[in-house]
Write a protein that holds these residues in place. Structure first.
Motif, PDB file in Angstrom:
ATOM      1  N   SER A   1      34.661  26.738  35.968  1.00  0.00           N
ATOM      2  CA  SER A   1      34.165  25.553  36.672  1.00  0.00           C
ATOM      3  C   SER A   1      33.054  25.888  37.658  1.00  0.00           C
ATOM      4  CB  SER A   1      35.325  24.871  37.421  1.00  0.00           C
ATOM      5  OG  SER A   1      36.348  24.500  36.518  1.00  0.00           O
ATOM      6  N   GLY A   2      32.665  27.169  37.733  1.00  0.00           N
ATOM      7  CA  GLY A   2      31.610  27.569  38.661  1.00  0.00           C
ATOM      8  C   GLY A   2      32.095  27.767  40.077  1.00  0.00           C
ATOM      9  N   VAL A   3      33.418  27.807  40.277  1.00  0.00           N
ATOM     10  CA  VAL A   3      33.997  27.990  41.613  1.00  0.00           C
ATOM     11  C   VAL A   3      34.332  29.470  41.803  1.00  0.00           C
ATOM     12  CG1 VAL A   3      35.910  27.381  43.137  1.00  0.00           C
ATOM     13  CG2 VAL A   3      34.910  25.655  41.627  1.00  0.00           C
ATOM     14  N   VAL A   4      33.967  30.005  42.955  1.00  0.00           N
ATOM     15  CA  VAL A   4      34.225  31.420  43.244  1.00  0.00           C
ATOM     16  C   VAL A   4      35.697  31.615  43.588  1.00  0.00           C
ATOM     17  CG1 VAL A   4      33.706  33.341  44.790  1.00  0.00           C
ATOM     18  CG2 VAL A   4      31.868  31.857  43.996  1.00  0.00           C
ATOM     19  N   GLU A   5      36.316  32.583  42.927  1.00  0.00           N
ATOM     20  CA  GLU A   5      37.713  32.919  43.188  1.00  0.00           C
ATOM     21  C   GLU A   5      37.831  34.398  43.547  1.00  0.00           C
ATOM     22  OE1 GLU A   5      40.102  31.870  39.872  1.00  0.00           O
ATOM     23  OE2 GLU A   5      39.769  29.708  40.062  1.00  0.00           O
TER      24      GLU A   5
ATOM     25  N   GLY B   1      26.940  38.422  46.105  1.00  0.00           N
ATOM     26  CA  GLY B   1      26.534  39.812  45.886  1.00  0.00           C
ATOM     27  C   GLY B   1      27.052  40.741  46.970  1.00  0.00           C
ATOM     28  N   GLN B   2      26.968  40.306  48.222  1.00  0.00           N
ATOM     29  CA  GLN B   2      27.468  41.132  49.320  1.00  0.00           C
ATOM     30  C   GLN B   2      28.983  41.280  49.239  1.00  0.00           C
ATOM     31  OE1 GLN B   2      25.606  42.797  51.173  1.00  0.00           O
ATOM     32  NE2 GLN B   2      23.615  41.810  51.125  1.00  0.00           N
ATOM     33  N   ALA B   3      29.675  40.219  48.830  1.00  0.00           N
ATOM     34  CA  ALA B   3      31.136  40.282  48.726  1.00  0.00           C
ATOM     35  C   ALA B   3      31.581  41.260  47.644  1.00  0.00           C
ATOM     36  CB  ALA B   3      31.695  38.893  48.431  1.00  0.00           C
ATOM     37  N   ASN B   4      30.723  41.506  46.650  1.00  0.00           N
ATOM     38  CA  ASN B   4      31.043  42.429  45.566  1.00  0.00           C
ATOM     39  C   ASN B   4      30.348  43.780  45.740  1.00  0.00           C
ATOM     40  OD1 ASN B   4      32.735  40.633  44.164  1.00  0.00           O
ATOM     41  ND2 ASN B   4      31.006  39.683  43.118  1.00  0.00           N
ATOM     42  N   ALA B   5      29.945  44.113  46.961  1.00  0.00           N
ATOM     43  CA  ALA B   5      29.250  45.376  47.228  1.00  0.00           C
ATOM     44  C   ALA B   5      30.170  46.560  46.943  1.00  0.00           C
ATOM     45  CB  ALA B   5      28.770  45.415  48.675  1.00  0.00           C
ATOM     46  N   THR B   6      29.561  47.687  46.577  1.00  0.00           N
ATOM     47  CA  THR B   6      30.314  48.909  46.277  1.00  0.00           C
ATOM     48  C   THR B   6      29.907  50.017  47.236  1.00  0.00           C
ATOM     49  OG1 THR B   6      28.650  49.607  44.658  1.00  0.00           O
ATOM     50  CG2 THR B   6      30.511  48.304  43.843  1.00  0.00           C
ATOM     51  N   ASP B   7      30.768  51.032  47.315  1.00  0.00           N
ATOM     52  CA  ASP B   7      30.428  52.204  48.116  1.00  0.00           C
ATOM     53  C   ASP B   7      29.709  53.216  47.232  1.00  0.00           C
ATOM     54  OD1 ASP B   7      32.355  53.382  46.551  1.00  0.00           O
ATOM     55  OD2 ASP B   7      33.862  53.515  48.124  1.00  0.00           O
TER      56      ASP B   7
ATOM     57  N   PRO C   1      34.780  43.574  40.138  1.00  0.00           N
ATOM     58  CA  PRO C   1      34.306  42.798  41.294  1.00  0.00           C
ATOM     59  C   PRO C   1      35.396  41.873  41.813  1.00  0.00           C
ATOM     60  CG  PRO C   1      32.639  42.819  39.573  1.00  0.00           C
ATOM     61  CD  PRO C   1      33.874  43.455  38.985  1.00  0.00           C
ATOM     62  N   PRO C   2      35.649  41.868  43.117  1.00  0.00           N
ATOM     63  CA  PRO C   2      36.750  41.059  43.656  1.00  0.00           C
ATOM     64  C   PRO C   2      36.484  39.553  43.607  1.00  0.00           C
ATOM     65  CG  PRO C   2      35.541  42.135  45.423  1.00  0.00           C
ATOM     66  CD  PRO C   2      35.011  42.703  44.149  1.00  0.00           C
ATOM     67  N   PHE C   3      35.214  39.136  43.641  1.00  0.00           N
ATOM     68  CA  PHE C   3      34.878  37.715  43.607  1.00  0.00           C
ATOM     69  C   PHE C   3      34.153  37.394  42.302  1.00  0.00           C
ATOM     70  CE2 PHE C   3      35.380  38.571  48.109  1.00  0.00           C
ATOM     71  CZ  PHE C   3      36.069  37.459  48.557  1.00  0.00           C
ATOM     72  N   PHE C   4      34.575  36.329  41.657  1.00  0.00           N
ATOM     73  CA  PHE C   4      33.943  35.936  40.400  1.00  0.00           C
ATOM     74  C   PHE C   4      33.959  34.416  40.282  1.00  0.00           C
ATOM     75  CE2 PHE C   4      38.334  35.599  39.462  1.00  0.00           C
ATOM     76  CZ  PHE C   4      38.471  34.739  38.379  1.00  0.00           C
ATOM     77  N   LYS C   5      33.042  33.909  39.471  1.00  0.00           N
ATOM     78  CA  LYS C   5      32.979  32.462  39.222  1.00  0.00           C
ATOM     79  C   LYS C   5      33.830  32.133  38.009  1.00  0.00           C
ATOM     80  CE  LYS C   5      28.428  31.356  41.142  1.00  0.00           C
ATOM     81  NZ  LYS C   5      27.091  30.804  40.842  1.00  0.00           N
TER      82      LYS C   5
END
Length: 407
Positions: free
Chosen positions: A151-155, A123-129, A144-148
């Motif tokens: 396979s459930g792995v964050v990319e 959630g913090q990695a996908n924070a917005t201004d 969002p820059p990070f997503f699962k």
């Protein structure tokens, strides 16, 4: 020379109009507070004033840009503070999970809390201004820059660039960080990390990885410690391979044996199996890539599984050792990035002070060019008024003069 009455009337009228024009001009200056009311009043000053006005407008735009940059950096700094707290909590949980007195249920409970930390970090990695733009996606901030993945792995699907903003004529400043620089990087001073081969079937564990001689010719390279049965078929030997072949070898005795190679040392305990291996590489290298999310995914997975056999216990111990070192590096990196954001906030304060001084200089220059000196203007106003009145009285006296009055 004969001067006609018409000529006298025209000259008197022209003089009166000229005096009236000068009188009205000074009156306009006093009413507006400016000595250059029209460009024709002082073409050179008017032209310079236009240039100063443009410079003031540009400086004002940079001031507004710095407000936006400060908001982004302040939000970045706040989010990174939360990230560092989450990583610190994860480290605390790993230290707790390292206790040999814990049961499988206890470790699963710790794993559940680590999942909460893991989701918090996503959630913090996908924070917005405040404008809805993602802080850590670089210039790809529409999603969002990070997503699962499936396979459930964050990319990470942002770009590697830090979004920049022009905050002054000669300064283009990064106002947000790339997600890679925060969650998939290490600080420049990060050292070695050891990692056991997931296919190991023995119960060798490692600890005490430290740098002994950074001037060693092989320091900085990646190494692999392999275990093989000795020629007699009793016991094991270890062999350390580097990029140019074998660096060290010897009989493996276990029980806290320390081996040195390439300027580093490693302590080994337990009994290996044929073909077991441990890799040792610099953090952030191709062999040991940095990824905070993968670190948590690995440790959550090992804590969720029961550790009944010696091999499973060794895998648990090695994963915890590797993950704690990786979390140390991740925390150092986050704090480094956070310090950089704080430094840029301080730099904005300095640029603001310079911009304020510049605006004051512009205002003073513009005032010198077009603003009115009231004392001088009022004196001139009185003088023009007297001149106009004299001109009017002269005209009245002149028009009443006629030769017929004396005939």
């Amino acid at each position: 020379m004969r001067i006609s009455s018409v000529t006298m009337f025209e000259q008197s009228t022209a003089s009166m109009n000229r005096q009236q024009s000068d009188f009205l001009r000074v009156g306009q200056q006093i009413a507006s507070g400016r000595k250059v009311v029209n460009p024709s009043d002082d073409p050179q000053a008017a032209a310079r004033a236009v240039g100063v006005d443009q410079s003031m407008a540009i400086n004002e735009q940079y001031t507004n840009s710095r407000v936006s940059a400060r908001n982004s950096l302040a939000q970045t700094e706040s989010v990174l503070n939360s990230v560092s707290d989450a990583v610190t909590r994860a480290k605390t949980l790993l230290v707790q999970a390292s206790s040999d007195t814990l049961s499988d249920a206890d470790r699963q409970s710790i794993s559940s809390e680590l999942k909460g930390v893991y989701e918090t970090l996503i959630g913090q990695a996908n924070a917005t201004d405040g404008n809805g733009r993602h802080l850590f996606g670089g210039y790809k901030d529409d999603a969002p820059p990070f997503f699962k993945n499936d396979s459930g792995v964050v990319e990470y699907r942002g770009d590697a660039s830090a979004r920049e903003q022009q905050v002054d004529a000669s300064r283009r400043m990064p106002v947000a960080e790339s997600g890679q620089a925060i969650f998939q990087s290490v600080a420049s001073n990060a050292s070695y990390i050891a990692k056991a081969n997931p296919d190991n079937t023995g119960n060798v564990t490692f600890s005490g990885l430290s740098v002994k001689d950074s001037s060693d010719a092989s320091f900085g390279a990646s190494f692999t410690v392999r275990f093989e049965e000795n020629a007699a078929g009793e016991g094991f030997v270890y062999r350390v391979d580097g990029p140019e072949g074998e660096l060290a070898s010897g009989e493996y005795t276990g029980e806290g044996q320390q081996i040195a190679f390439g300027g580093v040392s490693l302590t080994l305990t337990g009994t290996p199996a044929e073909g077991d291996a441990i890799s040792v590489a610099r953090a952030g290298s191709a062999e040991q890539p940095a990824d905070l999310f993968k670190t948590l995914e690995a440790v959550i997975g090992v804590l969720e599984n029961p550790a009944g056999t010696d091999t499973e216990k060794a895998a648990l111990r090695n994963t915890l050792n590797t993950s704690m070192r990786e979390l140390d590096n991740a925390l150092d990196n986050v704090l480094t990035v956070r310090a950089s954001a704080g430094a840029r906030l301080n730099e904005l304060d300095v640029i603001d002070a310079v911009g304020s001084n510049r605006m004051m200089n512009y205002a003073q220059t513009l005032s010198d060019l077009v603003d009115l000196d009231y004392a001088e203007a009022i004196s001139e106003y009185s003088l023009r008024q007297v001149g106009l009145q004299a001109s009017q009285r002269t005209f009245v006296e002149m028009k009443s003069m006629s030769l017929f009055n004396y005939m």
